[in-house]
Design an enzyme around this catalytic site. Structure first.
Site, PDB file in Angstrom:
ATOM      1  CG  HIS A 210       0.117  -4.022   5.148  1.00 54.09           C
ATOM      2  ND1 HIS A 210      -0.725  -3.629   4.146  1.00 54.09           N
ATOM      3  CD2 HIS A 210       0.595  -5.239   4.783  1.00 54.09           C
ATOM      4  CE1 HIS A 210      -0.766  -4.559   3.209  1.00 54.09           C
ATOM      5  NE2 HIS A 210       0.024  -5.556   3.568  1.00 54.09           N
TER       6      HIS A 210
ATOM      7  CG  HIS B 144      -2.010  -1.066   1.089  1.00 54.32           C
ATOM      8  ND1 HIS B 144      -2.424  -1.839   2.135  1.00 54.32           N
ATOM      9  CD2 HIS B 144      -2.737  -1.450  -0.007  1.00 54.32           C
ATOM     10  CE1 HIS B 144      -3.380  -2.672   1.703  1.00 54.32           C
ATOM     11  NE2 HIS B 144      -3.580  -2.455   0.426  1.00 54.32           N
TER      12      HIS B 144
ATOM     13  NE  ARG C  40      -3.854   4.690   2.875  1.00 61.72           N
ATOM     14  CZ  ARG C  40      -5.173   4.818   2.747  1.00 61.72           C
ATOM     15  NH1 ARG C  40      -5.666   5.933   2.222  1.00 61.72           N
ATOM     16  NH2 ARG C  40      -5.977   3.867   3.121  1.00 61.72           N
ATOM     17  CD  GLU C  41      -0.504   0.416   4.394  1.00 59.75           C
ATOM     18  OE1 GLU C  41       0.217  -0.594   4.412  1.00 59.75           O
ATOM     19  OE2 GLU C  41      -1.746   0.362   4.282  1.00 59.75           O
TER      20      GLU C  41
ATOM     21  CD  GLU D  19      -2.129  -3.240   9.118  1.00 64.10           C
ATOM     22  OE1 GLU D  19      -1.634  -2.104   8.938  1.00 64.10           O
ATOM     23  OE2 GLU D  19      -2.881  -3.786   8.302  1.00 64.10           O
TER      24      GLU D  19
ATOM     25  NE  ARG E  11      -6.428   0.036   0.485  1.00 64.97           N
ATOM     26  CZ  ARG E  11      -6.234  -0.656   1.605  1.00 64.97           C
ATOM     27  NH1 ARG E  11      -5.625  -0.106   2.629  1.00 64.97           N
ATOM     28  NH2 ARG E  11      -6.636  -1.913   1.700  1.00 64.97           N
TER      29      ARG E  11
HETATM   30 ZN   LIG Z   1      -1.757  -1.806   4.083  1.00 65.84          ZN
END
Ligand SMILES: [Zn+2]
Length: 258
Positions: free
Chosen positions: A136, A8, A10-11, A210, A66
């Site tokens: 993430h 993703h 923007r992460e 995460e 994203r």
């Molecule tokens: Zn993600």
């Protein structure tokens, strides 16, 4: 072990982790006993940015992008959510068939060059890869299968014990709280994810992390937090990798020296 970062766009802490992991491995091999043991016992594949055009777009046009940046016929909307594009209950509840949505699943599983390339590599190495790890942000969670259904993984108790231990180690060393558990029950239903797909092809130690934070800065984690966030993730990676090495060696008996 396979580690991918930056599915993703923007992460941003995610690609940072892959780079810090490589730097740490190269700097502390033969100094830190954990990373030494890991690298003595396994090869590690690291993909630092799985979604390069999306990632570039967040640096130049839209920080909160994203998806990837693929365009398709019959719509002006851009991009597919690569973590909804894998063949694990593809495009069911928790993904969208609408190309304009953030969680658009794509026209069919592995429709995107990024997911197809990773899936092909993992398929052709599935007999040797023991650990699949996808990085993430944000929310500080250590996720195990399944995210694509409410089913429990066949080795659920092993996986659960690993993320529990990893979260406890992070808490002990850094005083940060990470929650853990199966994706569907810990966050929400998310079909078509790379971790569930990798698990289903036989990579039985499959995880999604995460990283920081829990919502204060969210995707906009400031540079001063990079090292701390990555240290926490590194602790989790070490905990899990060492556990898998231990299990694999118990299963096959001690290694013969040649
Ligand atoms: Zn993600």
């Amino acid at each position: 072990m396979w580690i991918d970062c930056g599915i993703h766009a923007r992460e941003w802490i995610s690609p940072a982790f892959c780079l810090i992991f490589v730097h740490y491995s190269l700097s502390f091999y033969n100094q830190n006993p954990d990373i030494t043991q890991i690298l003595d016992n396994m090869d590690v594949y690291v993909m630092p940015v799985m979604n390069p055009d999306g990632y570039k777009y967040t640096w130049t046009k839209n920080r909160m992008w994203r998806k990837n940046r693929s365009s398709k016929k019959n719509t002006s909307c851009i991009g597919v959510d690569l973590n909804r594009n894998f063949d694990a209950n593809w495009c069911t509840i928790g993904a969208s068939p609408d190309p304009c949505e953030e969680i658009y699943c794509g026209a069919f599983p592995e429709s995107e060059p990024e997911s197809l390339a990773v899936a092909n590599f993992l398929r052709s190495h599935k007999d040797s890869i023991q650990i699949y790890l996808s990085i993430h942000s944000y929310s500080q969670m250590l996720i195990i299968p399944y995210s694509c259904s409410m089913d429990e993984a066949e080795n659920h108790s092993d996986l659960y014990e690993m993320v529990k231990q990893a979260a406890e180690n992070i808490r002990r060393y850094y005083r940060s709280v990470y929650t853990y558990g199966p994706g569907a029950k810990t966050i929400y239903l998310a079909p078509g994810g790379s971790d569930d797909w990798a698990y289903n092809i036989g990579i039985k130690y499959s995880f999604t992390f995460e990283l920081q934070d829990r919502g204060h800065y969210g995707f906009l984690l400031p540079p001063s937090h990079i090292q701390g966030a990555c240290n926490e993730a590194l602790t989790a990676v070490k905990t899990i990798a060492l556990k898998v090495i231990e299990k694999t060696q118990t299963a096959t008996g001690p290694r013969e020296t040649v």
